[in-house]
Design an enzyme around this catalytic site. Structure first.
Site, PDB file in Angstrom:
ATOM      1  N   CYS A   2      54.430  29.225  45.911  1.00  0.00           N
ATOM      2  CA  CYS A   2      55.526  28.384  46.410  1.00  0.00           C
ATOM      3  C   CYS A   2      56.821  29.162  46.575  1.00  0.00           C
ATOM      4  O   CYS A   2      57.118  30.071  45.800  1.00  0.00           O
ATOM      5  CB  CYS A   2      55.792  27.244  45.439  1.00  0.00           C
ATOM      6  SG  CYS A   2      54.364  26.227  45.118  1.00  0.00           S
ATOM      7  N   ARG A  27      54.613  35.056  51.089  1.00  0.00           N
ATOM      8  CA  ARG A  27      54.138  34.763  49.732  1.00  0.00           C
ATOM      9  C   ARG A  27      52.852  33.949  49.734  1.00  0.00           C
ATOM     10  O   ARG A  27      52.173  33.861  48.705  1.00  0.00           O
ATOM     11  CB  ARG A  27      55.211  33.980  48.969  1.00  0.00           C
ATOM     12  CG  ARG A  27      56.461  34.778  48.712  1.00  0.00           C
ATOM     13  CD  ARG A  27      57.611  33.877  48.322  1.00  0.00           C
ATOM     14  NE  ARG A  27      57.441  33.264  47.027  1.00  0.00           N
ATOM     15  CZ  ARG A  27      57.974  33.715  45.904  1.00  0.00           C
ATOM     16  NH1 ARG A  27      58.702  34.794  45.919  1.00  0.00           N
ATOM     17  NH2 ARG A  27      57.802  33.087  44.754  1.00  0.00           N
ATOM     18  N   TRP A  75      52.207  26.121  47.795  1.00  0.00           N
ATOM     19  CA  TRP A  75      50.862  26.666  47.607  1.00  0.00           C
ATOM     20  C   TRP A  75      50.194  25.724  46.605  1.00  0.00           C
ATOM     21  O   TRP A  75      50.590  25.667  45.446  1.00  0.00           O
ATOM     22  CB  TRP A  75      50.960  28.082  47.056  1.00  0.00           C
ATOM     23  CG  TRP A  75      49.659  28.818  46.975  1.00  0.00           C
ATOM     24  CD1 TRP A  75      49.034  29.515  47.970  1.00  0.00           C
ATOM     25  CD2 TRP A  75      48.830  28.966  45.824  1.00  0.00           C
ATOM     26  NE1 TRP A  75      47.870  30.073  47.502  1.00  0.00           N
ATOM     27  CE2 TRP A  75      47.718  29.752  46.189  1.00  0.00           C
ATOM     28  CE3 TRP A  75      48.908  28.497  44.502  1.00  0.00           C
ATOM     29  CZ2 TRP A  75      46.698  30.091  45.300  1.00  0.00           C
ATOM     30  CZ3 TRP A  75      47.892  28.827  43.616  1.00  0.00           C
ATOM     31  CH2 TRP A  75      46.804  29.621  44.019  1.00  0.00           C
ATOM     32  N   ASN A 100      58.594  25.120  41.943  1.00  0.00           N
ATOM     33  CA  ASN A 100      57.590  26.187  41.902  1.00  0.00           C
ATOM     34  C   ASN A 100      57.123  26.274  40.448  1.00  0.00           C
ATOM     35  O   ASN A 100      57.956  26.366  39.543  1.00  0.00           O
ATOM     36  CB  ASN A 100      58.257  27.505  42.344  1.00  0.00           C
ATOM     37  CG  ASN A 100      57.312  28.688  42.287  1.00  0.00           C
ATOM     38  OD1 ASN A 100      56.128  28.517  42.029  1.00  0.00           O
ATOM     39  ND2 ASN A 100      57.831  29.871  42.529  1.00  0.00           N
ATOM     40  N   GLY A 101      55.809  26.227  40.220  1.00  0.00           N
ATOM     41  CA  GLY A 101      55.305  26.307  38.844  1.00  0.00           C
ATOM     42  C   GLY A 101      54.301  25.192  38.579  1.00  0.00           C
ATOM     43  O   GLY A 101      53.831  24.528  39.513  1.00  0.00           O
ATOM     44  N   GLU A 482      38.357  48.414  43.892  1.00  0.00           N
ATOM     45  CA  GLU A 482      39.513  48.107  44.742  1.00  0.00           C
ATOM     46  C   GLU A 482      39.065  47.932  46.205  1.00  0.00           C
ATOM     47  O   GLU A 482      39.544  47.034  46.899  1.00  0.00           O
ATOM     48  CB  GLU A 482      40.563  49.217  44.586  1.00  0.00           C
ATOM     49  CG  GLU A 482      41.777  49.107  45.472  1.00  0.00           C
ATOM     50  CD  GLU A 482      42.563  47.806  45.342  1.00  0.00           C
ATOM     51  OE1 GLU A 482      42.337  47.032  44.402  1.00  0.00           O
ATOM     52  OE2 GLU A 482      43.395  47.547  46.229  1.00  0.00           O
ATOM     53  N   LYS A 486      39.573  44.497  48.368  1.00  0.00           N
ATOM     54  CA  LYS A 486      40.253  44.461  49.677  1.00  0.00           C
ATOM     55  C   LYS A 486      39.373  43.752  50.699  1.00  0.00           C
ATOM     56  O   LYS A 486      39.844  42.917  51.443  1.00  0.00           O
ATOM     57  CB  LYS A 486      40.560  45.879  50.195  1.00  0.00           C
ATOM     58  CG  LYS A 486      41.686  46.626  49.537  1.00  0.00           C
ATOM     59  CD  LYS A 486      43.074  46.134  49.852  1.00  0.00           C
ATOM     60  CE  LYS A 486      43.524  45.101  48.875  1.00  0.00           C
ATOM     61  NZ  LYS A 486      44.100  45.550  47.643  1.00  0.00           N
ATOM     62  N   GLU A 489      39.102  39.918  49.977  1.00  0.00           N
ATOM     63  CA  GLU A 489      40.282  39.070  50.133  1.00  0.00           C
ATOM     64  C   GLU A 489      40.721  38.898  51.581  1.00  0.00           C
ATOM     65  O   GLU A 489      41.216  37.841  51.934  1.00  0.00           O
ATOM     66  CB  GLU A 489      41.444  39.464  49.209  1.00  0.00           C
ATOM     67  CG  GLU A 489      42.110  40.763  49.429  1.00  0.00           C
ATOM     68  CD  GLU A 489      43.235  41.038  48.418  1.00  0.00           C
ATOM     69  OE1 GLU A 489      43.868  40.111  47.922  1.00  0.00           O
ATOM     70  OE2 GLU A 489      43.476  42.222  48.149  1.00  0.00           O
ATOM     71  N   HIS A 505      19.812  48.630  37.012  1.00  0.00           N
ATOM     72  CA  HIS A 505      19.818  47.637  35.932  1.00  0.00           C
ATOM     73  C   HIS A 505      20.050  46.225  36.476  1.00  0.00           C
ATOM     74  O   HIS A 505      20.404  45.329  35.720  1.00  0.00           O
ATOM     75  CB  HIS A 505      20.879  48.006  34.892  1.00  0.00           C
ATOM     76  CG  HIS A 505      20.630  49.342  34.268  1.00  0.00           C
ATOM     77  ND1 HIS A 505      19.606  49.549  33.373  1.00  0.00           N
ATOM     78  CD2 HIS A 505      21.223  50.541  34.462  1.00  0.00           C
ATOM     79  CE1 HIS A 505      19.597  50.830  33.018  1.00  0.00           C
ATOM     80  NE2 HIS A 505      20.559  51.456  33.666  1.00  0.00           N
ATOM     81  N   LYS A 604      51.038  36.023  47.581  1.00  0.00           N
ATOM     82  CA  LYS A 604      51.461  37.396  47.314  1.00  0.00           C
ATOM     83  C   LYS A 604      51.870  37.575  45.862  1.00  0.00           C
ATOM     84  O   LYS A 604      51.529  38.560  45.227  1.00  0.00           O
ATOM     85  CB  LYS A 604      52.627  37.745  48.244  1.00  0.00           C
ATOM     86  CG  LYS A 604      53.157  39.165  48.073  1.00  0.00           C
ATOM     87  CD  LYS A 604      52.115  40.184  48.496  1.00  0.00           C
ATOM     88  CE  LYS A 604      52.525  41.606  48.246  1.00  0.00           C
ATOM     89  NZ  LYS A 604      51.363  42.516  48.270  1.00  0.00           N
TER      90      LYS A 604
HETATM   91  C1  AGP Z   1      45.826  42.548  45.721  1.00  0.00           C
HETATM   92  O1  AGP Z   1      45.428  42.858  46.991  1.00  0.00           O
HETATM   93  C2  AGP Z   1      46.007  41.152  45.394  1.00  0.00           C
HETATM   94  N1  AGP Z   1      46.722  40.447  46.357  1.00  0.00           N
HETATM   95  C3  AGP Z   1      46.237  40.792  43.941  1.00  0.00           C
HETATM   96  O2  AGP Z   1      45.064  41.139  43.273  1.00  0.00           O
HETATM   97  C4  AGP Z   1      47.448  41.377  43.184  1.00  0.00           C
HETATM   98  O3  AGP Z   1      47.271  42.743  42.994  1.00  0.00           O
HETATM   99  C5  AGP Z   1      47.583  40.639  41.837  1.00  0.00           C
HETATM  100  O4  AGP Z   1      47.860  39.286  42.088  1.00  0.00           O
HETATM  101  C6  AGP Z   1      48.633  41.218  40.943  1.00  0.00           C
HETATM  102  O5  AGP Z   1      49.908  41.156  41.510  1.00  0.00           O
HETATM  103  P1  AGP Z   1      51.091  42.025  40.942  1.00  0.00           P
HETATM  104  O6  AGP Z   1      50.749  43.454  41.167  1.00  0.00           O
HETATM  105  O7  AGP Z   1      52.281  41.574  41.733  1.00  0.00           O
HETATM  106  O8  AGP Z   1      51.214  41.701  39.489  1.00  0.00           O
END
Ligand code: AGP
Length: 609
Positions: A2, A27, A75, A100-101, A482, A486, A489, A505, A604
């Site tokens: 949010c 965001r 959000w 927000n929260g 990682e 990527k 997501e 395994h 974000k």
């Molecule tokens: C990464 O591509 C993500 N969007 C997500 O995993 C992100 O790294 C995670 O939410 C942590 O965010 P931060 O680094 O702002 O703490």
């Protein structure tokens, strides 16, 4: 997550609110709205499910205007994305609020308010706040007193901004657990979830502290702490970063940010004066802390957690310090036993991730000798609340998928390993070699970016797939994780990473021609082991996509597609293989037509638990 924007001025503010929302779009959100008090002291409201553009369209067809207003991108947490659940929420045409929260005791408050005659029109936790605030002003409290009485009833996390038609020149706001800044103007004042929203109108900001309540009007500001006492908070000038929000010639922020990495990595390493890395780059007092550090505990989420997993290899190998790494949402709720003299290291691009912040806040004072944060956003909560801070110089990262923030975190960790290593007798030759590596890294990344077209060609093979497996060994295992994150997501392809030695395994059962297997294969001491693992995949008909060092001995053949990577010293390999995997996921998502910069359901900055 949010986003809040609020304004109170002597001029009309609807366009400032809309521009603020546009700047917060990165965001992640699913609905947007705004409320203004017009010059006849009536509350006017627009709110819609979908993009800020829906709000803009409504505003152009049926403008709502006023000098005081609040706006929001939502959000969804409680209640599905819909116009009814979008903010602002209204109570009896008098009070409007954005939030927000998450309010944890909303069910119990809802019952109380229902009994008091309030009608609920949404499924949100936020609606209890607006009715509570109304109840207190209706009972005769002024706006400040009503907000203080309201927040005293709330359990959970919030950043709030509210207006009252009876006080048309004021916005009252409060925060606890979610970020909120005041933008200080001349004859006008503003509030927002982050400074970017308000850089259109000011460069002077006050970062509200936990439990602060603020009353803003065009004429001034009054801030009160959690005990209700008036307080002064420092005002800071914020410069830079605005140009980062400009896409330039790039189609997406993610691609722009991938290509910015050579510069970001060099800028981050340049924090060490004349390339000489020592404890001082981690803040005042770091030298004393590092001299006593006997172990490191890293805590983070998502991509930042993966940076921590890479760092463990470096901290143990280079600095000889035992290191544990854990995701913050698990760490914060676990009964723990720490080594004596453990340094707590949190990692976060935004510096606002709720679980990481909670892990820092709830760590017992006797558990760690000090806390260090590696973050990309100055003045963020983690930076303000940690003993030591290292700010990466990635510049603003707008794409939800973290790219340059991750690789600059890796540079920060290499520098940490060097600084801690120096305290523990790391040889001068090895120190020199690491510093040269850090200096050469931007060029190596530039070389990696040159194979973009070949990666794009390879990506076509993934777009019809529903699953992918990523394999790595040793330090490349977190890089495979990682890469998988990527891909999932931004392209919505289910992707999992495994240490290649674990294949037989269990995951080998999944391998067939429909399961692309991506391997991270630099020329390191585990290469032969990895090759044997990849043979296991080939002999079961799996299609291999191997990102391999030029000299690693892989050749294209049916079922084996090789991407030749630049030759790199071992310590730099995690960074360049990451860049290649970022490009892979970008091109797959692009061809699938997904929203690369704002993938569905993601935000974000994850400021709720
Ligand atoms: C990464 O591509 C993500 N969007 C997500 O995993 C992100 O790294 C995670 O939410 C942590 O965010 P931060 O680094 O702002 O703490």
């Amino acid at each position: 997550m949010c986003g809040i924007v609020a304004a109170t001025a002597r001029r009309e503010v609807s366009e400032i609110l809309l521009e603020g929302l546009r700047r917060l779009e990165y965001r992640g959100y699913d609905s947007a709205g705004m409320a203004l008090i017009d010059n006849e002291q009536r509350l006017q409201l627009h709110k819609y499910q979908g993009k800020v553009s829906a709000l803009e369209e409504a505003q152009s067809l049926n403008p709502i205007l006023g000098c005081t207003g609040i706006a929001h991108t939502r959000w969804a947490t409680h209640g599905q994305p819909s116009a009814a659940n979008a903010h602002p929420h209204i109570s009896r045409q008098r009070i409007a609020i954005v939030h927000n929260g998450i309010i944890e005791n909303h069910a119990e408050l809802r019952e109380d308010l229902r009994e008091a005659g309030y009608e609920f029109v949404s499924a949100t936790d936020t609606e209890v706040i607006v009715h509570l605030l109304h109840r207190f002003v209706h009972e005769g409290k002024d706006l400040l007193g009503a907000m203080q009485a309201t927040v005293a009833r709330l359990e959970g996390a919030y950043a709030l901004a509210a207006t009252d038609v009876e006080h048309p020149d004021q916005v009252v706001a409060a925060r606890s657990g979610s970020p909120l800044v005041v933008g200080v103007g001349i004859g006008e004042n503003f509030l927002a979830s982050d400074t970017l929203a308000l850089r259109q109108v000011t460069d002077r900001f006050i970062y509200l502290e936990e439990a602060d309540v603020v009353v803003c009007s065009a004429a001034g500001l009054a801030i009160y702490d959690g005990a209700g006492e008036p307080v002064q908070r420092e005002m800071k000038r914020v410069s830079g970063d605005v140009e980062d929000a400009d896409l330039g010639d790039y189609e997406h922020y993610m691609l722009k940010e991938i290509y910015e990495q050579p510069h970001a990595l060099a800028a981050t390493f340049a924090k060490a004066s004349a390339g000489d890395v020592d404890a001082s780059v981690f803040g005042d007092g770091a030298a004393e802390v590092f001299a006593q550090t006997q172990a490191v505990q890293i805590v983070a989420c998502g991509t930042s957690y993966h940076a921590g997993l890479v760092a463990r290899y470096w901290l143990e190998d280079i600095a000889g310090v035992p290191c544990q790494v854990e995701v913050a949402s698990e760490f914060r709720y676990r009964k723990r036993v720490s080594h004596p003299n453990t340094l707590l290291v949190t990692v976060s691009q935004s510096g606002e991730t709720a679980d990481t912040l909670a892990a820092l806040r709830f760590a017992a004072p006797e558990e760690f000798i000090a806390s260090l944060v590696i973050a990309n956003v100055d003045n963020s909560s983690l930076v303000r609340e940690s003993d030591l801070a290292f700010l990466t110089r990635a510049g603003m990262e707008i794409g939800v998928a973290s790219t340059k923030a991750f690789t600059t975190q890796l540079v920060a960790f290499l520098m940490l390993a060097l600084a801690l290593g120096k305290e523990r007798g790391l040889s001068v030759e090895r120190q020199q070699c690491l510093k040269e590596g850090l200096r050469d890294l931007p060029d190596l990344v530039k070389q990696t970016l040159k194979i973009d077209a070949a990666i794009e060609d390879m990506s076509a093979a993934f777009i019809q797939k529903h699953h992918a497996l990523f394999l790595g060994r040793g330090i490349q295992y977190p890089i495979a994780m990682e890469g998988a994150l990527k891909l999932k997501e931004i392209s919505y392809i289910h992707a999992e990473a495994y240490p290649a030695g674990e294949l037989k395994h269990g995951p080998l059962a999944l391998v067939d021609a429909d399961m692309p297997v991506v391997a991270v294969a630099p020329n390191d001491e585990l290469l032969d082991k990895l090759k044997s693992n990849l043979e296991e995949v080939r002999s079961r008909g799996g299609e291999l996509y191997v990102f391999a060092d030029k000299d690693a001995g892989f050749t294209d053949e049916p079922g084996v597609h090789v991407l030749a990577m630049p030759h790199a010293p071992e310590v730099l390999q995690p960074v360049i293989y990451t860049v290649a995997l970022q490009l892979l996921s970008y091109h797959v998502a692009l061809q699938k037509g997904t929203d690369v910069d704002k993938p569905r359901n993601l935000a974000k900055s994850v400021t709720v638990e």
